[in-house]
Write a protein that holds these residues in place. Structure first.
Motif, PDB file in Angstrom:
ATOM      1  N   LYS A 276       0.889  -1.247   0.170  1.00  0.00           N
ATOM      2  CA  LYS A 276       0.029   0.024   0.044  1.00  0.00           C
ATOM      3  C   LYS A 276       0.769   1.256  -0.151  1.00  0.00           C
ATOM      4  CE  LYS A 276      -4.123   0.005   0.329  1.00  0.00           C
ATOM      5  NZ  LYS A 276      -5.036   0.039  -0.691  1.00  0.00           N
ATOM      6  N   SER A 279       2.541   1.625  -3.799  1.00  0.00           N
ATOM      7  CA  SER A 279       1.400   1.963  -4.693  1.00  0.00           C
ATOM      8  C   SER A 279       0.932   3.437  -4.400  1.00  0.00           C
ATOM      9  CB  SER A 279       0.504   0.879  -4.570  1.00  0.00           C
ATOM     10  OG  SER A 279      -0.247   0.846  -3.414  1.00  0.00           O
ATOM     11  N   SER A 280       0.911   3.977  -3.180  1.00  0.00           N
ATOM     12  CA  SER A 280       0.197   5.103  -2.920  1.00  0.00           C
ATOM     13  C   SER A 280       1.069   6.383  -3.466  1.00  0.00           C
ATOM     14  CB  SER A 280      -0.092   5.160  -1.447  1.00  0.00           C
ATOM     15  OG  SER A 280       1.245   5.450  -0.525  1.00  0.00           O
ATOM     16  N   SER A 289      -4.494  -0.153  -5.003  1.00  0.00           N
ATOM     17  CA  SER A 289      -5.292   0.652  -4.154  1.00  0.00           C
ATOM     18  C   SER A 289      -6.337  -0.144  -3.828  1.00  0.00           C
ATOM     19  CB  SER A 289      -5.403   2.093  -4.374  1.00  0.00           C
ATOM     20  OG  SER A 289      -6.192   2.194  -5.470  1.00  0.00           O
TER      21      SER A 289
END
Length: 335
Positions: A276, A279-280, A289
């Motif tokens: 997370k 990828s954020s 997400s």
């Protein structure tokens, strides 16, 4: 194909598992698919013992049928090579297991990528020379990844990924399947590096895990799940070079799963946070997400194949007893 087995029905499992994988990928547009193999890709004797009726090469059969042109990448921990960790059911160490797995995939005509040697410390490099020479002699490419001192969400992780990107290629390398000779080999680290490379290159990656154990929708104290926990007893108490104690895997509740509490384990819960975080940082991480918890990363329909829970429980209890007996007097063993 075996059918109507008194404990585990392969046909029921295959129907659900293949459908779930296809459903996970439906209506998604991505450039790179990264699949982590939970457990052993072939010769999964633990699954055979815990799920009477299961076939030991079933994960490979499923993945090969769905992704025949995938690229296979093997992750192995430097510690396991140096410590000569043994896969007891095959009576060979992890180094030999890497060659056995790669040779088997080559014989099946599969596309073989690098062997990625994970968590390498500078002091360990000379101790890996023999293994690397054997890889060279076998014309197997390899890449070494140093130990990440800050393996948690933060700047240190990104600096590590920036300096150590083991997988290359563009859109033609559409699907990568990451496997390993045993637990704790660093498969997710390889997946994360591949995901980060794709994101940084402007590609849209997607990740999922082909999972077997623990079974997310069985009780936490179900013998099949406890047998998974017992399978990690071999790494408990082994001291790493930096003095840290590896306590092995342990089952935990994944309270973030949207359909209620699910059964996961410590490493997947930690890995979810890393996925997370990475990828954020990128707009093209939108598909990743979608995952709301560690359980949602995996595809696991094992429970759908269980048709005799009492027999499965008995098999799990037997495996727990076997693991405890074996590990009571054995070090550096992975079964």
């Amino acid at each position: 194909m075996e059918t109507n087995h008194p404990a585990f029905n392969i046909d029921l499992y295959l129907e659900k598992q293949i459908s779930a994988i296809k459903g996970r990928l439906a209506d998604k547009s991505f450039d790179r698919l990264v699949i982590e193999v939970g457990g052993k890709l072939i010769d999964d004797n633990h699954a055979v013992r815990c799920l009477p009726g299961y076939k030991k090469d079933l994960k490979f059969e499923i993945l090969n049928s769905l992704f025949p042109d995938a690229r296979y990448v093997c992750a192995v921990s430097a510690n396991d090579i140096i410590n000569k960790t043994v896969r007891k059911d095959m009576h060979i160490d992890y180094a030999a297991e890497v060659f056995r797995l790669v040779d088997g995939l080559k014989q099946c005509g599969k596309n073989i990528g690098d062997v990625i040697i994970m968590r390498v410390r500078e002091t360990q490099r000379p101790l890996l020379d023999d293994f690397c020479s054997r890889l060279d002699s076998s014309h197997i490419s390899y890449h070494m990844i140093p130990e990440c001192e800050n393996y948690s969400p933060g700047v240190g992780l990104i600096e590590h990924l920036d300096g150590n990107l083991p997988l290359s290629g563009g859109k033609e390398d559409n699907t990568t399947i990451v496997f390993a000779p045993g637990a704790g080999s660093g498969k997710f680290g390889v997946c994360l590096a591949s995901i980060y490379l794709a994101l940084k290159s402007g590609l849209v990656p997607f990740y999922m895990k082909m999972e077997t154990f623990p079974v997310w929708n069985l009780p936490i104290d179900h013998p099949v799940n406890k047998a998974y926990e017992a399978a990690t007893l071999d790494v408990i108490g082994i001291t790493r070079d930096n003095g840290e104690i590896n306590i092995g895997d342990h089952i935990e509740i994944d309270s973030g799963f949207k359909d209620g509490d699910a059964i996961s384990y410590n490493r997947d819960l930690e890995n979810f946070k890393l996925l997370k975080y990475v990828s954020s940082m990128f707009d093209n991480g939108v598909l990743l997400s979608e995952y709301e918890s560690a359980t949602s990363m995996g595809v696991n329909c094992i429970a759908d194949g269980i048709i005799d829970d009492a027999a499965i429980r008995a098999a799990g209890q037997k495996e727990i007893a076997r693991r405890h007996k074996e590990n009571h007097c054995t070090d550096n063993i992975s079964i």
